[in-house]
Design a protein around this motif. Sequence first.
Motif, PDB file in Angstrom:
ATOM      1  N   UNK A 102      -5.940 -12.378  18.576  1.00  0.00           N
ATOM      2  CA  UNK A 102      -7.153 -12.714  17.834  1.00  0.00           C
ATOM      3  C   UNK A 102      -7.572 -11.637  16.842  1.00  0.00           C
ATOM      4  N   UNK A 103      -7.186 -10.389  17.107  1.00  0.00           N
ATOM      5  CA  UNK A 103      -7.557  -9.307  16.184  1.00  0.00           C
ATOM      6  C   UNK A 103      -6.372  -8.373  15.974  1.00  0.00           C
ATOM      7  N   UNK A 104      -6.174  -8.002  14.714  1.00  0.00           N
ATOM      8  CA  UNK A 104      -5.249  -6.929  14.365  1.00  0.00           C
ATOM      9  C   UNK A 104      -5.913  -6.107  13.270  1.00  0.00           C
ATOM     10  N   UNK A 105      -5.706  -4.812  13.260  1.00  0.00           N
ATOM     11  CA  UNK A 105      -6.275  -3.984  12.201  1.00  0.00           C
ATOM     12  C   UNK A 105      -5.407  -4.036  10.956  1.00  0.00           C
ATOM     13  N   UNK A 106      -5.928  -3.558   9.854  1.00  0.00           N
ATOM     14  CA  UNK A 106      -5.100  -3.348   8.672  1.00  0.00           C
ATOM     15  C   UNK A 106      -4.084  -2.246   8.980  1.00  0.00           C
ATOM     16  N   UNK A 130       0.275   4.990  13.296  1.00  0.00           N
ATOM     17  CA  UNK A 130      -0.591   6.004  13.871  1.00  0.00           C
ATOM     18  C   UNK A 130      -1.713   5.361  14.690  1.00  0.00           C
ATOM     19  N   UNK A 131      -2.347   6.132  15.587  1.00  0.00           N
ATOM     20  CA  UNK A 131      -3.326   5.548  16.515  1.00  0.00           C
ATOM     21  C   UNK A 131      -4.417   4.715  15.861  1.00  0.00           C
ATOM     22  N   UNK A 132      -4.892   5.100  14.685  1.00  0.00           N
ATOM     23  CA  UNK A 132      -5.971   4.354  14.025  1.00  0.00           C
ATOM     24  C   UNK A 132      -5.620   2.882  13.825  1.00  0.00           C
ATOM     25  N   UNK A 133      -4.349   2.586  13.655  1.00  0.00           N
ATOM     26  CA  UNK A 133      -3.904   1.216  13.379  1.00  0.00           C
ATOM     27  C   UNK A 133      -3.117   0.614  14.540  1.00  0.00           C
ATOM     28  N   UNK A 134      -2.990   1.343  15.635  1.00  0.00           N
ATOM     29  CA  UNK A 134      -2.080   0.938  16.704  1.00  0.00           C
ATOM     30  C   UNK A 134      -2.818   0.221  17.828  1.00  0.00           C
ATOM     31  N   UNK A 137     -13.791   2.680  19.725  1.00  0.00           N
ATOM     32  CA  UNK A 137     -13.232   2.435  18.395  1.00  0.00           C
ATOM     33  C   UNK A 137     -12.730   1.000  18.281  1.00  0.00           C
ATOM     34  N   UNK A 138     -12.099   0.478  19.337  1.00  0.00           N
ATOM     35  CA  UNK A 138     -11.658  -0.919  19.325  1.00  0.00           C
ATOM     36  C   UNK A 138     -12.845  -1.840  19.072  1.00  0.00           C
ATOM     37  N   UNK A 139     -13.926  -1.632  19.824  1.00  0.00           N
ATOM     38  CA  UNK A 139     -15.107  -2.483  19.684  1.00  0.00           C
ATOM     39  C   UNK A 139     -15.745  -2.347  18.298  1.00  0.00           C
ATOM     40  N   UNK A 140     -15.826  -1.128  17.775  1.00  0.00           N
ATOM     41  CA  UNK A 140     -16.437  -0.952  16.455  1.00  0.00           C
ATOM     42  C   UNK A 140     -15.577  -1.573  15.367  1.00  0.00           C
ATOM     43  N   UNK A 141     -14.252  -1.550  15.543  1.00  0.00           N
ATOM     44  CA  UNK A 141     -13.363  -2.187  14.565  1.00  0.00           C
ATOM     45  C   UNK A 141     -13.604  -3.690  14.516  1.00  0.00           C
ATOM     46  N   UNK A 142     -13.745  -4.298  15.686  1.00  0.00           N
ATOM     47  CA  UNK A 142     -13.999  -5.740  15.734  1.00  0.00           C
ATOM     48  C   UNK A 142     -15.382  -6.053  15.173  1.00  0.00           C
ATOM     49  N   UNK A 188     -15.329 -17.255  16.890  1.00  0.00           N
ATOM     50  CA  UNK A 188     -14.769 -16.102  17.589  1.00  0.00           C
ATOM     51  C   UNK A 188     -15.725 -15.531  18.624  1.00  0.00           C
ATOM     52  N   UNK A 189     -17.034 -15.719  18.427  1.00  0.00           N
ATOM     53  CA  UNK A 189     -18.005 -15.065  19.305  1.00  0.00           C
ATOM     54  C   UNK A 189     -17.857 -15.461  20.767  1.00  0.00           C
ATOM     55  N   UNK A 190     -17.582 -16.707  21.026  1.00  0.00           N
ATOM     56  CA  UNK A 190     -17.453 -17.142  22.408  1.00  0.00           C
ATOM     57  C   UNK A 190     -16.220 -16.628  23.113  1.00  0.00           C
ATOM     58  N   UNK A 191     -15.298 -16.029  22.351  1.00  0.00           N
ATOM     59  CA  UNK A 191     -14.047 -15.537  22.916  1.00  0.00           C
ATOM     60  C   UNK A 191     -14.039 -14.037  23.112  1.00  0.00           C
ATOM     61  N   UNK A 192     -15.123 -13.370  22.732  1.00  0.00           N
ATOM     62  CA  UNK A 192     -15.188 -11.917  22.811  1.00  0.00           C
ATOM     63  C   UNK A 192     -16.185 -11.472  23.860  1.00  0.00           C
ATOM     64  N   UNK A 193     -15.938 -10.333  24.510  1.00  0.00           N
ATOM     65  CA  UNK A 193     -16.942  -9.760  25.394  1.00  0.00           C
ATOM     66  C   UNK A 193     -18.032  -9.084  24.589  1.00  0.00           C
ATOM     67  N   UNK A 194     -19.066  -8.610  25.269  1.00  0.00           N
ATOM     68  CA  UNK A 194     -20.097  -7.847  24.595  1.00  0.00           C
ATOM     69  C   UNK A 194     -19.471  -6.604  23.970  1.00  0.00           C
ATOM     70  N   UNK A 195     -19.854  -6.306  22.732  1.00  0.00           N
ATOM     71  CA  UNK A 195     -19.227  -5.200  21.999  1.00  0.00           C
ATOM     72  C   UNK A 195     -20.026  -3.913  22.053  1.00  0.00           C
ATOM     73  N   UNK A 196     -21.178  -3.917  22.666  1.00  0.00           N
ATOM     74  CA  UNK A 196     -21.997  -2.693  22.741  1.00  0.00           C
ATOM     75  C   UNK A 196     -22.053  -2.201  24.178  1.00  0.00           C
TER      76      UNK A 196
END
Length: 349
Positions: free
Chosen positions: A150-154, A167-171, A321-326, A341-349
């Motif tokens: 459902x999510x991948x970073x640039x 590198x870790x930022x994108x991994x 960082x994962x949560x802030x990226x999403x 997408x909201x119903x498929x994600x856990x709380x992000x905070x």
Amino acid sequence: MTRTGWLLGIALSLAACSRADDRPIDAAVPLDASASGCDTPTALLDLEAQIATGHATCRGWADAVRGRVLVNGFASAVIWSTRTTSEPPLGVMVGAVHVLGPGWFGGEPGTDVAERLAAPSDDELGIMRVRVRTASGAIDRTFVSPQWITYRPAIPAAQHQDVTTILPRHDLFVGLVDGHRAQDDLLAPMPPTFAERSALAIHDPGGLADDERSFVDATPGSLVMLIGYPQAGPEGGAFSIGRVLDDDDARAAIEWLADQGDEEGDIAYEPEVEAIVEGHAVAGMSGGGAFDRDGRLVGVLVRASDPEAERQYVRVVRMRYVASSITRARAALDDAARTAIDGLLPALE
């Protein structure tokens, strides 16, 4: 060719860049440190042996989190949460992109990969890839379950080359896993569509995956459990207890690695993205989890330094960082896509 800094996932089995790659982990490090009680850093330990006969502290900690760690192809992944508003309940999983291999997200290696956050379509087939522990705690490597990413970073083109360059930022990636199980030699029944998804049940005796507080940040100086499935065994998984370094010690560790000629010393520490843990991990544990003493998910294992050196350091992508990226990607969606997408994600905070 010798490689002293390396990814923890499929890269080693493909590139064969270190003499440690095809060595059983029980020949690489001790597997019996039960006397420590997991209250100090340890060598790499056999997960199932510790559950059976280890110190009570090790048994309790390992049993609380082992059901959240998955076999993902030749590597590992981890359940972030099962607390979503969708029905039936699914597992929200997080893993390391590099274990999927270059080109997984479309486009040729060497091209830019765009960030993407989207709910699976109802006719999208699950990818039969992950193996999960059942509610009893047993894992059966004969059976696989589907995942939907459902999510991948640039990922910049310079890092979208092979599994060693990211590198870790994108991994990282986030996906969903459901309760279907199919024999991997037959793949029957056929992979389900997302509309046909079924509830996922995992071994989670403390209900931590269903807790509102689905993750915590790494606390400098604290102990964490690094857990995953090594490519060279033991088959039931392995873990070590490591210590989270503060920012000054993390930078000092990278400098020490550079002085040792370890390739991890060439990669700058990014405190908002990763934690550096002095601990042990080996090939196959990429995508596995780092958990605090209370069994809360701290982050995802992605890289490590030479396991044969005087000290080993493991890079862990922070769940913060994962949560802030999403969160950032969600803000860019239109209303319909955000609702889906909201119903498929856990709380992000």
